[in-house]
Each structure stands twice: as C-alpha cells, then as structure tokens.
Design a protein around this motif. Structure first.
Motif, short mmCIF file in Angstrom:
data_model
loop_
_atom_site.label_atom_id
_atom_site.label_comp_id
_atom_site.label_asym_id
_atom_site.label_seq_id
_atom_site.Cartn_x
_atom_site.Cartn_y
_atom_site.Cartn_z
N GLY A 1 0.70 -1.26 -0.07
CA GLY A 1 -0.07 -0.05 0.14
C GLY A 1 0.73 1.21 0.01
O GLY A 1 1.93 1.16 0.52
N GLY A 2 0.40 2.41 -0.67
CA GLY A 2 1.03 3.59 -0.74
C GLY A 2 2.13 3.81 -1.54
O GLY A 2 2.76 4.62 -1.58
N GLN A 3 2.50 2.71 -2.37
CA GLN A 3 3.81 2.64 -3.08
C GLN A 3 3.45 3.61 -4.45
O GLN A 3 2.41 3.82 -4.72
CB GLN A 3 4.20 1.07 -3.63
CG GLN A 3 4.72 0.63 -2.28
CD GLN A 3 5.20 -1.01 -2.66
OE1 GLN A 3 5.38 -1.31 -3.71
NE2 GLN A 3 5.37 -1.71 -1.70
N THR A 4 4.67 3.92 -5.12
CA THR A 4 4.61 4.71 -6.21
C THR A 4 5.33 4.18 -7.33
O THR A 4 6.21 3.50 -7.19
CB THR A 4 5.21 6.15 -5.74
OG1 THR A 4 6.34 5.96 -5.37
CG2 THR A 4 4.31 6.96 -4.79
N VAL A 5 4.86 4.94 -8.55
CA VAL A 5 5.61 4.54 -9.87
C VAL A 5 5.86 6.21 -10.44
O VAL A 5 4.83 6.77 -10.74
CB VAL A 5 4.84 3.68 -10.73
CG1 VAL A 5 5.71 3.72 -12.13
CG2 VAL A 5 5.02 2.15 -10.03
N GLY A 6 7.02 6.17 -10.75
CA GLY A 6 7.31 7.67 -11.28
C GLY A 6 6.93 8.79 -10.31
O GLY A 6 6.62 10.05 -10.94
N GLY A 7 6.99 8.49 -9.07
CA GLY A 7 6.57 9.69 -7.95
C GLY A 7 4.93 9.63 -7.70
O GLY A 7 4.38 10.47 -7.09
N ARG A 8 4.37 9.03 -8.75
CA ARG A 8 2.81 9.04 -8.53
C ARG A 8 2.35 7.83 -7.83
O ARG A 8 2.74 6.73 -8.14
CB ARG A 8 2.15 9.19 -9.95
CG ARG A 8 2.58 10.08 -10.87
CD ARG A 8 2.01 9.99 -12.14
NE ARG A 8 2.44 11.35 -13.01
CZ ARG A 8 1.69 11.82 -14.05
NH1 ARG A 8 0.73 11.50 -14.04
NH2 ARG A 8 2.32 12.78 -14.42
N VAL A 9 1.35 8.13 -6.87
CA VAL A 9 0.64 7.18 -6.13
C VAL A 9 -0.05 6.16 -6.99
O VAL A 9 -0.89 6.63 -7.84
CB VAL A 9 -0.37 7.65 -4.97
CG1 VAL A 9 -0.88 6.68 -4.01
CG2 VAL A 9 0.60 8.55 -4.00
N LEU A 10 0.16 4.89 -6.75
CA LEU A 10 -0.55 3.81 -7.58
C LEU A 10 -2.04 3.81 -7.09
O LEU A 10 -2.46 4.07 -6.03
CB LEU A 10 0.22 2.54 -7.30
CG LEU A 10 1.69 2.25 -8.04
CD1 LEU A 10 2.29 1.06 -7.54
CD2 LEU A 10 1.51 2.20 -9.50
N PRO A 11 -2.67 3.12 -8.30
CA PRO A 11 -4.06 2.94 -7.98
C PRO A 11 -4.18 2.20 -6.64
O PRO A 11 -3.45 1.20 -6.43
CB PRO A 11 -4.81 2.35 -9.23
CG PRO A 11 -3.87 2.70 -10.18
CD PRO A 11 -2.46 2.95 -9.63
N GLU A 12 -5.40 2.02 -5.96
CA GLU A 12 -5.35 1.45 -4.54
C GLU A 12 -5.53 -0.23 -5.00
O GLU A 12 -6.29 -0.55 -5.83
CB GLU A 12 -6.65 2.04 -3.96
CG GLU A 12 -6.97 1.50 -2.50
CD GLU A 12 -8.03 1.97 -1.68
OE1 GLU A 12 -8.33 1.47 -0.65
OE2 GLU A 12 -8.62 2.81 -2.36
N ARG A 13 -4.70 -0.86 -4.11
CA ARG A 13 -4.81 -2.22 -4.27
C ARG A 13 -4.48 -2.75 -5.48
O ARG A 13 -5.03 -3.85 -5.90
CB ARG A 13 -6.07 -2.71 -3.56
CG ARG A 13 -6.35 -2.32 -2.19
CD ARG A 13 -8.00 -2.37 -2.01
NE ARG A 13 -8.60 -3.73 -2.10
CZ ARG A 13 -9.90 -3.91 -2.03
NH1 ARG A 13 -10.55 -2.93 -2.13
NH2 ARG A 13 -10.20 -5.15 -2.27
N ALA A 14 -3.82 -2.11 -6.44
CA ALA A 14 -3.40 -2.45 -7.55
C ALA A 14 -1.87 -2.88 -7.78
O ALA A 14 -1.03 -2.30 -7.62
CB ALA A 14 -3.64 -1.37 -8.40
N GLY A 15 -1.69 -4.22 -8.40
CA GLY A 15 -0.36 -4.69 -8.51
C GLY A 15 -0.05 -5.68 -7.35
O GLY A 15 -0.20 -5.50 -6.47
N VAL A 16 0.66 -6.82 -7.77
CA VAL A 16 1.01 -7.85 -6.80
C VAL A 16 2.72 -7.50 -6.69
O VAL A 16 3.31 -7.21 -7.53
CB VAL A 16 1.02 -9.28 -7.82
CG1 VAL A 16 1.65 -10.09 -6.76
CG2 VAL A 16 -0.25 -9.52 -8.00
N VAL A 17 2.80 -7.61 -5.32
CA VAL A 17 4.27 -7.55 -4.69
C VAL A 17 4.92 -8.82 -5.08
O VAL A 17 4.36 -9.67 -5.21
CB VAL A 17 4.51 -7.15 -3.19
CG1 VAL A 17 3.75 -5.89 -2.98
CG2 VAL A 17 3.90 -8.56 -2.58
N SER A 18 6.53 -8.63 -5.40
CA SER A 18 7.36 -9.94 -5.89
C SER A 18 7.25 -10.88 -4.77
O SER A 18 7.47 -11.96 -5.09
CB SER A 18 8.41 -9.22 -6.35
OG SER A 18 9.33 -8.56 -5.26
#
Length: 457
Positions: A403-420
């Motif tokens: 939660g709260g992680q970013t890509v290119g400094g932009r907050v990612l959509p909520e609950r989107a993307g699987v951690v490795s």
C-alpha cells in the motif's frame, strides 16, 4: 490515481487509458454481478497501465517501469517484465489490451533498431524510462528515448548485458503479437531475436543447448540454463509455425534435448543447468525450471516436476516468523524461488543495505507459475483446487501488501499490482525479492487467473 494532484492528462495519456478504463468499466458496470476475481484482475491491469504511463512527458514510445519506486531501481524497465506485460495485455482479449500490447511491442522493436552500440537484433537486460537522481547524486535526465534517438540503456545498475532468456521472452511476446495482429514487423523482430540467439548462444559442448548470453562487454557467458532453453522450446516452435521454415524445428529440438538432459528421474525434478557444458549443477534447484518446463513441453513423463515444486518449495509466511514483514493477522501460502531460499542465512542481509531474509517468504511470481501449470496439467480436482488456493493467496497479497507505493513519483491506484514477495527472500543466486509491486508478478498472476499459457508454442 488517489492521494495526489496531477496535471491535466496529455493526449497520449488519454489514448493510453484504454485497457484500465475498459476492464474497470466491465467490473464496475453492474457491480453487484461482478466477481471478486474480476475486480482483482481489473486492479492488476490498472497497475500495469500505471507502470506503462508513468512518464507522460517523455514521449509516446515507452516501456513499463518494472517495480514500484520503493524498490530503489528508479525507472528501470526490464525486458523480461515488459515481455510479460505484453502477454498479459494479450490475455485480456480486449481492444485496450491489444493496443497496449502493440505499444510495448513497438517499443521493443524500437530498442532493437536504436541500440546505442549494436545493430544485430539484441535487446539489453534493462532500460531507463524516466529521469531520476542516482545514489551518487548524478542525474539521469532522459526517458526511454534519448535526444539522439537511441534507447536509454540501464548503465548505472549495469543492466547492459543480453541474456538468452530475456531475448526468448521478448521473442515470445513479439511472436504472440504477430499471431494476434497479423503485423509482419513483429514476426520480423522475433526472427531477429531467434537468429541472434542462434549466433551467440548455440554450443557444441557435450550437454548441448544454448548458452546464457553475453555480458555488458559483449563477452560470452559460460553458463547454460534449463530455464532459458525451456523458453527457446516455445520461441523456436512459434517461429517454425509462423515462418514455415523447418530450421526452427531443428533448433527447437536442440533446446528441448538440453532440457530433458536436466531431468532427475529419481527425484522427479529438473536441475538448473550447467556452468561448463559438461557437468550438471545439482544445487540450487529453482522453481521455474519445474513449472515452465510443463507449460512449454506438456510432457506427461515430466509432470511430476509440478508435484516436486508444490511439495519441496512450499512456504507459509505470517507475522510470527522471525524476519517476516507480513502485517499482524495476515498469512500467505505459495512457493519460494528455489531450494537455496529455504536455507538462507536469516542472520545476515541478502545484500548491503537490504533486510534479512525470511525463509518462508512467498515468491508470488513463482506461485502464479505453479497455479497456471497446475491448471494446464488438469490432473484431477486436486490440481484445480490447489491452483485456486494459490491464486487466492496472490489476490489477497494484491489487496493487502504494498500500500502507498508509487511509480514515477505518482501514487499507484489503490490495491493495484502484486508485490514480488510477501517478505524479503534470498534466491540463492546473488539477489533477492522484496514486497514491492512488480510488473512481472502482476503479469504472471493475470495469466494464471485467465488460464493463458504464454509458453504454448
């Protein structure tokens, strides 16, 4: 994206929003009838979309950033991850998915044609796709395409070599695009990859097959990988079908023969490969050589490798474990990277400035490999039930971790993307995986959830 104010979207951003909007629209329209799985898949696609559109001011030719910013790899876009993203977008079977797959495929073709040093069809391990300031304070100001029109190779981290496995996956993705779109440029790019591998990887050593590739200095590497040759079984098979040139069948047979030589009959698993072309490495034993072999070969004689992986690499991560980073009240099941991960030194960090590993950290990408392979095997109700349980664990991780992680400094959509990984894990191959949202893990989840086998020739 929540939590931040952003400038008005560019024309490219509006055009590129197709898949995320389409998938979320399908899940959202009549939400009372949408399944939890549909929502989970929509969020996964939203992450891939965000990773692909992270740097809108740096041109329309772009790749997806592989990891959330918090992983510390800045704007690195690995070739392997982007090949997987292409395949996951194809698996969506939507117009938006196809358009995004085509855009990423064209970016790989651009990289082939605009390498700053080589003009032989190769792709590098990784590229930079946006600006950042490196750890030593030096600026990396460019996007994927530099001002001189060459591609931005990932030199600061040393991601400049070319591995046969990375090339094979790019070729698999391009050949899939060729089949889906009928566009000859994608087939031509895949053929260039296959020919580069033939020239640079083929070996006449006793164990045969195709070697690892070259380092950043263009020196050939001595290893031969079971995983890489498994990838080539698919790539060469596809090229044989699409070009109708039988030379690819001979090359496919050569790769397959190497893979089958790595089979351990007594244990029912595949070894990782060889360092010298003569002696088989017996340790460590990774997960992907057990699952990808089934996806590519479909060989009943070797189907037990899935049972070996499910049994010998099974892990269960929870907050009570010594080095676990899983929040209290949560737990995850799946598989780890390989046999060495289960023996990791929990008293020492994986690498400098990194946390100590958890021997039971779940590798979500590999967990998705296994789930898809079990679904493909169809060995009875047990395979499907286990696959569903593993997919459920990955979906729970997408909901609750990162939660709260970013890509290119932009907050990612909520609950989107699987951690490795659920917690830091040591692969035993000199690197680790951590709880950061990851294009590769997310793409493999989507392929497992939609029963899309990327290695079927």
């Amino acid at each position: 994206m929540s939590g931040r104010r952003h400038p008005a979207p560019s024309r490219r951003a509006l055009l590129g929003a197709g898949l995320g909007a389409a998938v979320i629209g399908v899940a959202g329209a009549g939400s009372a009838h949408a399944s939890p799985a549909a929502f989970a898949q929509a969020r996964a696609h939203a992450f891939l979309t965000a990773a692909m559109d992270a740097y809108p001011d740096h041109g329309t030719t772009r790749l997806a950033q592989s990891y959330a910013d918090q992983a510390g790899l800045f704007s690195t876009a690995f070739t392997y991850d982007n090949a997987l993203a292409i395949l996951a977008f194809i698996a969506a079977r939507t117009t938006g998915g196809r358009d995004r797959a085509v855009a990423l495929g064209d970016a790989l073709l651009y990289a082939q044609a605009h390498d700053p040093v080589h003009d032989d069809g190769r792709l590098r391990q990784g590229y930079n796709v946006g600006p950042y300031t490196f750890y030593d304070g030096s600026r990396q100001p460019d996007g994927f395409v530099r001002a001189d029109a060459t591609v931005n190779v990932g030199t600061q981290f040393g991601f400049t070599g070319t591995a046969v496995g990375d090339m094979a996956w790019a070729g698999i993705a391009l050949s899939a695009l060729a089949g889906r779109t009928g566009k000859r440029r994608f087939l031509e790019g895949a053929v260039r990859i296959g020919e580069w591998i033939e020239r640079n990887g083929r070996t006449d050593e006793p164990l045969g097959g195709y070697k690892f590739g070259v380092d950043g200095g263009n020196q050939k590497l001595p290893f031969t990988s079971t995983e890489h040759n498994t990838d080539l079984v698919c790539l060469f098979g596809r090229l044989a079908r699409l070009t109708r040139d039988r030379v690819w069948l001979e090359r496919r047979a050569r790769a397959r023969e190497f893979v089958e030589r790595m089979w351990e009959t007594d244990g029912g698993f595949f070894y990782t490969g060889t360092n010298d072309g003569v002696n088989i490495n017996t340790s460590p034993i990774p997960e992907d050589t057990q699952t990808w072999t089934w996806l590519a070969l479909g060989s009943r004689a070797h189907a037990g490798s899935l049972d070996w992986a499910a049994r010998e690499l099974a892990v269960f991560d929870h907050a009570g474990r010594r080095n676990s980073t899983v929040p209290a009240g949560q737990s995850y099941e799946g598989v780890t990277f390989g046999s060495a991960s289960l023996l990791a030194n929990e008293d020492a960090p994986i690498a400098d400035s990194q946390p100590k590993p958890d021997r039971n950290g779940v590798w979500f990408e590999g967990t998705a490999h296994l789930a898809l392979a079990l679904r493909e095997r169809r060995g009875g109700r047990g395979d499907e039930a286990r696959a569903r349980r593993l997919i459920g664990s990955v979906e729970r991780a997408q909901d609750l971790l990162g939660g709260g992680q970013t890509v290119g400094g932009r907050v990612l959509p909520e609950r989107a993307g699987v951690v490795s990984a659920s917690s830091p894990l040591d692969t035993g191959f000199g690197f680790g995986y951590y709880p950061y949202r990851h294009v590769g893990a997310t793409a493999w989840y989507l392929m497992a959830a939609t029963r899309f086998n990327p290695l079927r020739a």
